[in-house]
Design an enzyme around this catalytic site. Structure first.
Site, short mmCIF file in Angstrom:
data_model
loop_
_atom_site.label_atom_id
_atom_site.label_comp_id
_atom_site.label_asym_id
_atom_site.label_seq_id
_atom_site.Cartn_x
_atom_site.Cartn_y
_atom_site.Cartn_z
N GLU A 114 0.86 -1.17 0.00
CA GLU A 114 0.00 0.00 0.00
C GLU A 114 0.91 1.23 0.00
O GLU A 114 1.83 1.31 0.82
CB GLU A 114 -0.90 0.03 1.25
CG GLU A 114 -1.84 1.22 1.21
CD GLU A 114 -2.67 1.39 2.48
OE1 GLU A 114 -2.35 0.75 3.51
OE2 GLU A 114 -3.64 2.19 2.43
N ARG B 68 6.11 -12.76 9.13
CA ARG B 68 6.80 -11.52 8.78
C ARG B 68 8.18 -11.51 9.43
O ARG B 68 8.45 -12.25 10.38
CB ARG B 68 6.00 -10.32 9.25
CG ARG B 68 5.92 -10.19 10.77
CD ARG B 68 5.36 -8.86 11.21
NE ARG B 68 3.99 -8.64 10.81
CZ ARG B 68 3.63 -7.78 9.85
NH1 ARG B 68 4.54 -7.06 9.23
NH2 ARG B 68 2.38 -7.63 9.52
N LYS C 142 4.97 0.46 10.06
CA LYS C 142 4.96 1.69 9.28
C LYS C 142 4.49 2.86 10.12
O LYS C 142 4.97 3.97 9.98
CB LYS C 142 4.00 1.52 8.09
CG LYS C 142 4.67 0.99 6.83
CD LYS C 142 3.73 1.25 5.66
CE LYS C 142 3.85 0.17 4.61
NZ LYS C 142 2.87 0.32 3.53
#
Length: 569
Positions: free
Chosen positions: A32, A275, A285
């Site tokens: 994104e 992850r 983020k």
RNA sequence: UGCCUCGUGGUGUAAUGGUAGCACCGCAGAUUCUGAUUCUGCUUGUUGGGGUUCGAGUCCCUGCGAGGCAACCA
């Protein structure tokens, strides 16, 4: 990536063998554009692109831009830049002029159409519950939810409302479109999930075209399916979304919208892997954004940041980052990697490739009292591990800089550098015998004196006596002043989030950046921006990509050399 | 207390019913004009309990532990 047969590779192998890919493995990396990518994304990039490469397929780069509130062109462009820098190239058809490149937003027309189809089929309905009501109706995981009062609105009416939503007749949140699945499902995501919401926000890519935007769970499987993606890999937290992903794919199948390739209908499948986590850093983020906006760091590309651009500026190489991602492996176990492995990867590469130079970053002056004449040039290899790298010539003279830490007035045991009465080799030049030092008013060493052995030019004694210590130096007359930025880990705590995401700032390392002024050998002034070196006995450094210039050299320490010297031991 | 997932040295990861291996870290030693590199060696491990089997890290049951899911974020 070629030899690691992790579970995702085995999964794909099985499908290739079964022929369900239509002859081509297609993956995708779907960031994104709401921030810069970091080392965690780099792992996903390696997996997504790596698997496609391993099977001779293609990997799409798709910007998953379905939430205009947080997204921007700046992020989009830098994501592309960083992925290219890492050494990957997207391929495939693409949804525009650029091969292999897609915007989820370019599929909004199609998604809207699919939503109307769902409504017509009685599989979706418009709902005007407030968010609070919706939360209450949905229930909790342990207890089933209740149906929305709008659940059985006839399709014709739903269509009217949905079109009015699209046409901007309603305010944000007034209505939404929900799938009609199962309010009693033990999987919360099946309790009539929201498919479309109203957002009167301009989209960075499409402008004002839409005021309704699809949700991830609806958009993602459509994107995958319509692009002909065969294998959709994501992180563990999406595991519970998988049934919904499959539900949407089933609907697309019913609508005859699945892509066909090689006579095979392509059904995208999702699988999840853990992850990447690294200790002593944060990888969210949101938190990285907070560091930037609160100016705790100099920007997204601050060399202390785990962002790809930060690591680039720090001097990390794409190959080292890829090697690291390779070595941490792919699994479903949530784990925390040791930054020491990353450091090992970058040292391993730079040891082979970086040219050696000398720099003194905490200088103290040494005067060779019996020096007798003009400069004696020293010739040293550019890289002892690579003869092809050649040699370079460095001026040497009566006065030189050495590291303060390389001198002790009263040496501790096992200290074999410079001390009064002792001999030390000046790298590449000669053997030097220290005779003493002078101090300033504060008792700090101001100058060191000694004599050189004229028979030892080049570095070895003519009588064969051994000199254990070799130290580096920079000639005072020709050395160039430089700014050197010394970086250490951004957080002192192994898990900066241990007190929750609010408390991480208190674990920031106050010494994560030290700026010093040192002297570097003359050649270094003409270093290209971004060029990497080993400063002998100190570490690997890079000429800062932004701030370095021949008239004002600036070097960033990528990583120090391993150092097995234990003072006081 | 619902559903899903995961437990192998300090860390990461293999072993896909058949000798628990590799890498990083750490510790020794050798070599070395970088206390680097290189080389050699070493320490440390299958979450507990049952069961199936000639044989279980692997399969089954059960306990324990960890994580994820209840944004109109992705």
């Amino acid at each position: 990536m070629d030899t690691a047969r992790h579970f995702l590779r085995q999964w794909i192998e099985k499908d290739v063998a079964a022929g369900t890919t239509g002859g081509k493995v297609v993956t995708r990396f779907p960031p994104e554009p709401n921030g810069y990518i970091h080392i965690g994304h780099a792992k996903a990039v390696c997996v997504d692109f790596g698997m496609a490469e391993a099977f001779g397929g293609e990997c799409h780069l798709r910007l998953d831009d379905t939430n205009p509130a947080k997204e921007s062109d700046e992020y989009a462009e830098n994501i592309k830049k960083d992925i290219r820098w890492l050494g990957f190239q997207w391929s495939g058809e693409g949804d525009g002029a650029e091969a292999g490149f897609y915007n989820a937003s370019n599929m909004f027309d199609k998604m809207y159409e699919i939503a109307e189809n769902l409504i017509r089929a009685g599989q979706a309905y418009c709902c005007n519950l407030t968010q609070e009501e919706w939360k209450e109706y949905r229930g909790v995981p342990e207890r089933p939810g209740r149906p929305s009062p709008s659940r059985d609105t006839p399709p014709e009416r739903n269509l009217e409302i949905f079109r009015a939503m699209r046409d901007g007749k309603y305010a944000d949140g007034e209505w939404c479109l929900r799938a009609k699945i199962d309010m009693a499902s033990p999987n919360i995501h099946f309790r009539d999930p929201v498919l479309y919401r109203i957002r009167h926000v301009a989209h960075y890519h499409l402008g004002e075209k839409w005021c309704i935007y699809p949700m991830y769970d609806f958009a993602h499987p459509i994107e995958d399916a319509l692009e002909g993606v065969t294998h959709s890999m994501c992180t563990l937290e999406f595991e519970v979304h998988r049934p919904l992903y499959d539900w949407v794919v089933d609907r697309l199948d019913e609508m005859g919208l699945l892509v066909e390739r090689g006579g095979v209908k392509i059904r995208p499948q999702q699988r999840e892997f853990a992850r990447l986590n690294i200790t002593h850093t944060v990888m969210s983020k949101r938190l990285l954004l907070q560091l930037v906006t609160e100016k705790r760091v100099a920007g997204w590309d601050d060399p202390r940041m785990p962002t790809v651009c930060g690591m680039r500026r720090r001097g990390y190489t794409p190959a080292a980052i890829r090697e690291f991602c390779e070595r941490v492996g792919v699994s479903k176990v949530e784990s925390e990697s040791d930054p020491a492995l990353l450091e090992w990867c970058v040292r391993e590469e730079l040891n082979r490739t970086a040219l050696r130079r000398m720099a003194v970053i905490d200088p103290v002056k040494v005067v060779i009292d019996n020096w007798d004449g003009p400069a004696h040039d020293v010739v040293l290899p550019n890289n002892p591990t690579d003869e092809a790298a050649g040699t370079r010539t460095i001026p040497f003279g009566r006065e030189i800089w050495i590291e303060r830490a390389d001198f002790m007035e009263t040496p501790e045991k096992k200290f074999f550098r410079m001390f009064p009465g002792g001999e030390v080799r000046l790298r590449g030049a000669c053997i030097f015998k220290c005779t003493g030092c002078v101090k300033d008013a504060d008792g700090r060493i101001a100058e060191i004196h000694g004599t050189w052995d004229k028979e030892s030019w080049g570095g070895n004694a003519s009588d064969g006596r051994k000199v254990k210590g070799t130290i580096h130096w920079v000639d005072c007359a020709t050395g160039v002043k430089a700014e050197v930025r010394l970086y250490e880990r951004l957080f002192t705590e192994k898990d900066p989030m241990k007190d929750g995401p609010e408390g991480f700032l208190k674990f920031m390392n106050p010494e994560s950046l030290k700026v010093v002024t040192g002297y570097v050998e003359p050649l270094l002034a003409s270093a290209a921006n971004g060029e990497r070196f080993q400063f002998e006995r100190l570490g690997y450094f890079v000429a800062d990509e932004k701030d370095h210039s021949p008239s004002a050299p600036v070097f960033n320490r990528t990583v120090s050399l391993k150092d097995s010297f234990k003072p006081g031991a």
